[in-house]
Scaffold this motif. Structure first.
Motif, PDB file in Angstrom:
ATOM      1  N   PRO A  71      48.724  36.029  41.945  1.00  0.00           N
ATOM      2  CA  PRO A  71      48.148  36.418  43.231  1.00  0.00           C
ATOM      3  C   PRO A  71      46.627  36.422  43.161  1.00  0.00           C
ATOM      4  O   PRO A  71      46.043  36.650  42.093  1.00  0.00           O
ATOM      5  N   PRO A  72      45.951  36.179  44.303  1.00  0.00           N
ATOM      6  CA  PRO A  72      44.491  36.180  44.291  1.00  0.00           C
ATOM      7  C   PRO A  72      43.951  37.552  43.871  1.00  0.00           C
ATOM      8  O   PRO A  72      44.504  38.592  44.214  1.00  0.00           O
ATOM      9  N   GLY A  73      42.878  37.523  43.102  1.00  0.00           N
ATOM     10  CA  GLY A  73      42.244  38.754  42.650  1.00  0.00           C
ATOM     11  C   GLY A  73      42.832  39.326  41.372  1.00  0.00           C
ATOM     12  O   GLY A  73      42.421  40.390  40.915  1.00  0.00           O
ATOM     13  N   THR A  74      43.794  38.638  40.754  1.00  0.00           N
ATOM     14  CA  THR A  74      44.405  39.122  39.512  1.00  0.00           C
ATOM     15  C   THR A  74      43.515  38.758  38.340  1.00  0.00           C
ATOM     16  O   THR A  74      43.008  37.647  38.238  1.00  0.00           O
ATOM     17  N   ASP A  75      43.315  39.741  37.461  1.00  0.00           N
ATOM     18  CA  ASP A  75      42.532  39.493  36.255  1.00  0.00           C
ATOM     19  C   ASP A  75      43.420  38.771  35.243  1.00  0.00           C
ATOM     20  O   ASP A  75      44.383  39.345  34.718  1.00  0.00           O
TER      21      ASP A  75
END
Length: 96
Positions: free
Chosen positions: A22-26
């Motif tokens: 998912p977007p924003g996952t480190d």
């Protein structure tokens, strides 16, 4: 590193898995878990135990049947005078 398994062991995330995050996952905190390869030891041992048990049961049944038949012949011969003889005649012709 040619195979995806090699990439996962080295801690790299393959591109196809990276796109699924998912977007924003480190990505440094992502842990990828692989399923362990199937072990065939259990089913093989179970099969051997079942076959061995079946053979043992058949041997016990055969032994019990033999003992019961012998006991029945002994009782019948003792009580009613019934006799049981084995004739082991030779199959060779004697002098002509």
């Amino acid at each position: 590193m040619q195979l995806p398994e090699d990439q996962l062991r080295a801690g790299h995330i393959p591109a196809d898995l990276y796109r699924q995050l998912p977007p924003g996952t480190d990505a440094r905190k992502v842990v990828i878990v692989q399923e362990a390869p199937r072990s065939y030891t259990g089913p093989i041992v179970l099969t051997l135990v079942v076959v061995t048990g079946s053979i043992a049961v058949l041997l016990v049944v055969a032994f019990v049947a033999q003992v019961l038949a012998g006991a029945a012949i002994a009782v019948l011969s003792a009580t009613s005078g019934l006799t049981y003889t084995l004739n082991r005649a030779s199959k060779t012709k004697k002098g002509i």
